[in-house]
Design a protein around this motif. Structure first.
Motif, mmCIF file in Angstrom:
data_model
loop_
_atom_site.group_PDB
_atom_site.id
_atom_site.type_symbol
_atom_site.label_atom_id
_atom_site.label_comp_id
_atom_site.label_asym_id
_atom_site.label_seq_id
_atom_site.Cartn_x
_atom_site.Cartn_y
_atom_site.Cartn_z
ATOM 1 N N GLY A 144 1.030 -1.149 0.070
ATOM 2 C CA GLY A 144 0.374 -0.366 0.275
ATOM 3 C C GLY A 144 0.655 1.734 -0.040
ATOM 4 N N TRP A 145 1.965 1.008 -0.296
ATOM 5 C CA TRP A 145 2.588 2.450 -0.248
ATOM 6 C C TRP A 145 2.052 3.962 -1.714
ATOM 7 C CZ3 TRP A 145 6.075 4.814 -3.888
ATOM 8 C CH2 TRP A 145 6.671 5.874 -3.509
ATOM 9 N N ALA A 146 1.707 2.850 -2.473
ATOM 10 C CA ALA A 146 2.504 3.902 -3.912
ATOM 11 C C ALA A 146 0.941 3.985 -4.204
ATOM 12 C CB ALA A 146 2.814 3.287 -5.334
ATOM 13 N N ASP A 147 0.429 5.155 -4.765
ATOM 14 C CA ASP A 147 -0.594 5.861 -5.254
ATOM 15 C C ASP A 147 -0.590 5.783 -6.858
ATOM 16 O OD1 ASP A 147 -2.152 7.570 -3.318
ATOM 17 O OD2 ASP A 147 0.696 8.175 -3.218
ATOM 18 N N LEU A 148 0.895 5.803 -7.155
ATOM 19 C CA LEU A 148 0.580 5.206 -8.620
ATOM 20 C C LEU A 148 2.060 4.481 -8.706
ATOM 21 C CD1 LEU A 148 -0.316 5.874 -11.831
ATOM 22 C CD2 LEU A 148 1.406 8.361 -11.615
ATOM 23 N N VAL A 149 1.950 3.574 -9.894
ATOM 24 C CA VAL A 149 2.973 2.301 -10.289
ATOM 25 C C VAL A 149 2.713 2.855 -12.107
ATOM 26 C CG1 VAL A 149 3.833 0.180 -10.475
ATOM 27 C CG2 VAL A 149 2.744 1.049 -8.156
ATOM 28 N N ILE A 150 4.271 2.922 -12.416
ATOM 29 C CA ILE A 150 4.134 2.986 -13.864
ATOM 30 C C ILE A 150 4.902 1.874 -14.109
ATOM 31 C CG2 ILE A 150 5.082 4.803 -16.237
ATOM 32 C CD1 ILE A 150 4.200 6.954 -13.723
ATOM 33 N N ALA A 151 4.745 1.083 -15.352
ATOM 34 C CA ALA A 151 5.464 -0.031 -15.704
ATOM 35 C C ALA A 151 6.057 0.948 -17.246
ATOM 36 C CB ALA A 151 5.139 -1.031 -15.571
ATOM 37 N N ASP A 152 7.007 0.745 -17.465
ATOM 38 C CA ASP A 152 7.858 1.771 -18.643
ATOM 39 C C ASP A 152 8.975 0.764 -19.052
ATOM 40 O OD1 ASP A 152 7.899 2.452 -21.328
ATOM 41 O OD2 ASP A 152 9.111 4.595 -20.466
ATOM 42 N N VAL A 153 8.779 -0.704 -18.529
ATOM 43 C CA VAL A 153 10.092 -1.485 -19.132
ATOM 44 C C VAL A 153 10.845 -2.246 -20.292
ATOM 45 C CG1 VAL A 153 11.731 -2.841 -18.242
ATOM 46 C CG2 VAL A 153 9.920 -1.256 -16.033
ATOM 47 N N PHE A 154 12.135 -1.243 -20.501
ATOM 48 C CA PHE A 154 11.931 -2.695 -21.941
ATOM 49 C C PHE A 154 13.370 -2.527 -21.920
ATOM 50 C CE2 PHE A 154 8.100 -0.103 -23.010
ATOM 51 C CZ PHE A 154 7.776 -0.595 -23.995
ATOM 52 N N SER A 155 13.675 -4.413 -22.777
ATOM 53 C CA SER A 155 15.610 -4.217 -23.018
ATOM 54 C C SER A 155 15.638 -4.045 -24.386
ATOM 55 C CB SER A 155 15.664 -5.475 -22.566
ATOM 56 O OG SER A 155 16.883 -6.209 -22.432
ATOM 57 N N GLY A 156 16.116 -2.724 -24.711
ATOM 58 C CA GLY A 156 16.065 -2.986 -26.255
ATOM 59 C C GLY A 156 14.982 -2.138 -26.297
ATOM 60 N N ALA A 157 14.124 -2.817 -27.489
ATOM 61 C CA ALA A 157 12.786 -2.529 -27.992
ATOM 62 C C ALA A 157 11.556 -3.569 -26.669
ATOM 63 C CB ALA A 157 12.347 -2.286 -29.578
ATOM 64 N N ARG A 158 12.781 -4.569 -26.223
ATOM 65 C CA ARG A 158 11.087 -5.600 -25.704
ATOM 66 C C ARG A 158 10.973 -5.111 -24.440
ATOM 67 N NH1 ARG A 158 12.286 -11.469 -28.845
ATOM 68 N NH2 ARG A 158 10.077 -11.242 -28.031
ATOM 69 N N THR A 159 9.346 -5.295 -24.156
ATOM 70 C CA THR A 159 8.912 -6.042 -22.188
ATOM 71 C C THR A 159 9.436 -7.007 -22.904
ATOM 72 O OG1 THR A 159 7.032 -4.539 -22.915
ATOM 73 C CG2 THR A 159 7.385 -6.221 -20.455
ATOM 74 N N PRO A 160 10.495 -7.230 -21.007
ATOM 75 C CA PRO A 160 10.910 -8.974 -20.474
ATOM 76 C C PRO A 160 9.918 -9.437 -20.366
ATOM 77 C CG PRO A 160 12.612 -6.998 -19.373
ATOM 78 C CD PRO A 160 11.058 -6.465 -20.191
ATOM 79 N N ALA A 161 9.881 -11.374 -20.021
ATOM 80 C CA ALA A 161 8.966 -11.819 -20.185
ATOM 81 C C ALA A 161 8.273 -11.777 -18.736
ATOM 82 C CB ALA A 161 9.214 -12.776 -20.646
ATOM 83 N N HIS A 162 8.867 -11.856 -17.585
ATOM 84 C CA HIS A 162 8.630 -11.734 -16.734
ATOM 85 C C HIS A 162 7.973 -10.509 -15.513
ATOM 86 C CE1 HIS A 162 12.191 -9.109 -15.782
ATOM 87 N NE2 HIS A 162 12.260 -8.651 -14.524
ATOM 88 N N LEU A 163 7.666 -9.730 -17.029
ATOM 89 C CA LEU A 163 6.979 -7.836 -15.980
ATOM 90 C C LEU A 163 5.644 -8.330 -17.336
ATOM 91 C CD1 LEU A 163 10.191 -5.320 -16.333
ATOM 92 C CD2 LEU A 163 9.143 -7.495 -14.589
ATOM 93 N N THR A 164 5.607 -9.496 -17.299
ATOM 94 C CA THR A 164 4.060 -8.834 -18.727
ATOM 95 C C THR A 164 3.529 -10.562 -18.002
ATOM 96 O OG1 THR A 164 4.843 -11.023 -20.079
ATOM 97 C CG2 THR A 164 5.408 -9.207 -20.614
ATOM 98 N N SER A 165 3.591 -10.879 -16.682
ATOM 99 C CA SER A 165 2.742 -12.037 -15.745
ATOM 100 C C SER A 165 1.638 -11.289 -15.040
ATOM 101 C CB SER A 165 3.428 -12.716 -15.650
ATOM 102 O OG SER A 165 4.531 -12.660 -14.150
ATOM 103 N N THR A 166 0.888 -12.611 -14.283
ATOM 104 C CA THR A 166 -0.074 -12.473 -13.411
ATOM 105 C C THR A 166 0.089 -11.822 -11.633
ATOM 106 O OG1 THR A 166 -0.978 -14.533 -13.223
ATOM 107 C CG2 THR A 166 -2.714 -12.942 -14.478
ATOM 108 N N GLU A 167 1.692 -12.908 -11.279
ATOM 109 C CA GLU A 167 2.308 -12.803 -10.745
ATOM 110 C C GLU A 167 2.692 -11.791 -10.901
ATOM 111 O OE1 GLU A 167 1.954 -17.109 -12.243
ATOM 112 O OE2 GLU A 167 2.567 -15.270 -12.941
ATOM 113 N N PHE A 168 3.329 -10.858 -12.014
ATOM 114 C CA PHE A 168 3.878 -9.498 -11.892
ATOM 115 C C PHE A 168 2.342 -8.872 -11.087
ATOM 116 C CE2 PHE A 168 4.050 -5.286 -14.348
ATOM 117 C CZ PHE A 168 5.652 -5.151 -13.886
ATOM 118 N N LEU A 169 1.848 -9.016 -11.749
ATOM 119 C CA LEU A 169 0.533 -7.613 -11.413
ATOM 120 C C LEU A 169 0.036 -7.975 -9.915
ATOM 121 C CD1 LEU A 169 -1.259 -7.239 -14.868
ATOM 122 C CD2 LEU A 169 0.672 -5.665 -13.832
#
Length: 286
Positions: A144-169
């Motif tokens: 409960g720390w954040a009012d806003l979480v922004i995800a803008d992660v790219f390795s080169g021009a691709r979002t890494p797989a481990h930041l695309t899952s239900t576990e991440f969210l």
């Protein structure tokens, strides 16, 4: 006036090797202290040191609208930025919501050093930069720390797989305050399988969703960025729609039944099945 013009023309690009590839800071010829960051030719950020509230990239402008609407105007917030680039959105929050407390997570520590040196942050901006993996850092943020979480992660021009899952969210949802916003920059092109999968994944965690993008991207006509917004409270759909439509490059906002239809019955993504976002075609950055 002539002296300022010569100064702008005299600026040269800064090119350095960073962990993620070849970084270039390209001067903006129309704005005297503005720069565009590219990594391996892929545009990552645009920063105007004289006007940090200026957002040049379409997707960053749309996330800026979300920043504006997450709380009453000018109210300080706690913001977590997963992915740093040139710290554009953190600078925007600091400029529009003074006294906000922010954390940036950027794994590429040599890129962080470059940006800090060439595009220094205001020392009074209350922005902390952490050089580590986004998911590892997320796990250490208090509930409960954040009012806003922004995800803008790219390795080169691709979002890494481990930041695309239900576990991440699930961890993102844990870190958000009740009523907080999650905003993600997603990149995809026809047939939009990645984007639809990300919508299904977010729907598993957030009861309220919206998606903003160029209409041509949503129609599957070209590769591009889409901004996903999730929350556990009703979203300001009418105001977001108005703001996106009024941008220099007008965007369309999908929500409700239209967004559910757009997802096309895609399945949520888990860690076991996650893959990186698709690579953009070479023509995108020409």
């Amino acid at each position: 006036m002539a002296r300022n013009k010569r100064s702008r023309e005299a600026r040269e690009a800064v090119v350095e090797k960073v962990d993620g590839g070849l970084a270039e800071l390209i001067p903006d010829r129309d704005r005297p202290r503005a720069w565009t960051l590219l990594v391996d030719g892929a545009p990552q950020s645009h920063v105007d040191l004289d006007d940090p509230a200026y957002l040049d990239f379409e997707y960053q402008r749309r996330i800026g609208h979300i920043v504006d609407l997450v709380a009453p105007p000018g109210k300080p917030i706690h913001a977590l930025h997963l992915g740093g680039g040139a710290f554009t959105l953190a600078r925007y929050v600091a400029a529009t919501r003074p006294r906000s407390t922010q954390q940036i997570v950027e794994r590429d520590t040599t890129l962080v050093q470059l940006v800090r040196r060439e595009l220094p942050l205001d020392p009074q901006s209350r922005i902390r930069v952490r050089g580590t993996d986004a998911r590892e850092a997320l796990a250490k943020i208090a509930d409960g720390w954040a009012d806003l979480v922004i995800a803008d992660v790219f390795s080169g021009a691709r979002t890494p797989a481990h930041l695309t899952s239900t576990e991440f969210l699930t961890d993102v949802r844990r870190v958000l305050k009740p009523g907080g916003y999650y905003a993600a920059n997603l990149a995809d092109g026809p047939p939009l399988a990645h984007l639809r999968g990300q919508l299904a994944t977010a729907a598993a965690l957030f009861p309220e969703l919206a998606l903003a993008a160029d209409p041509a991207v949503l129609r599957g006509k070209r590769f591009g960025n889409a901004v996903l917004l999730g929350s556990d409270r009703p979203l300001p759909v009418a105001e977001l729609t108005r703001r996106c439509a009024g941008d220099p490059h007008p965007g369309r906002l999908e929500h409700g039944r239209g967004l559910k239809d757009f997802s096309g019955g895609a399945a949520a993504v888990t860690d076991a099945a996650a893959v990186a976002s698709p690579a953009p075609p070479p023509s995108v950055f020409r």
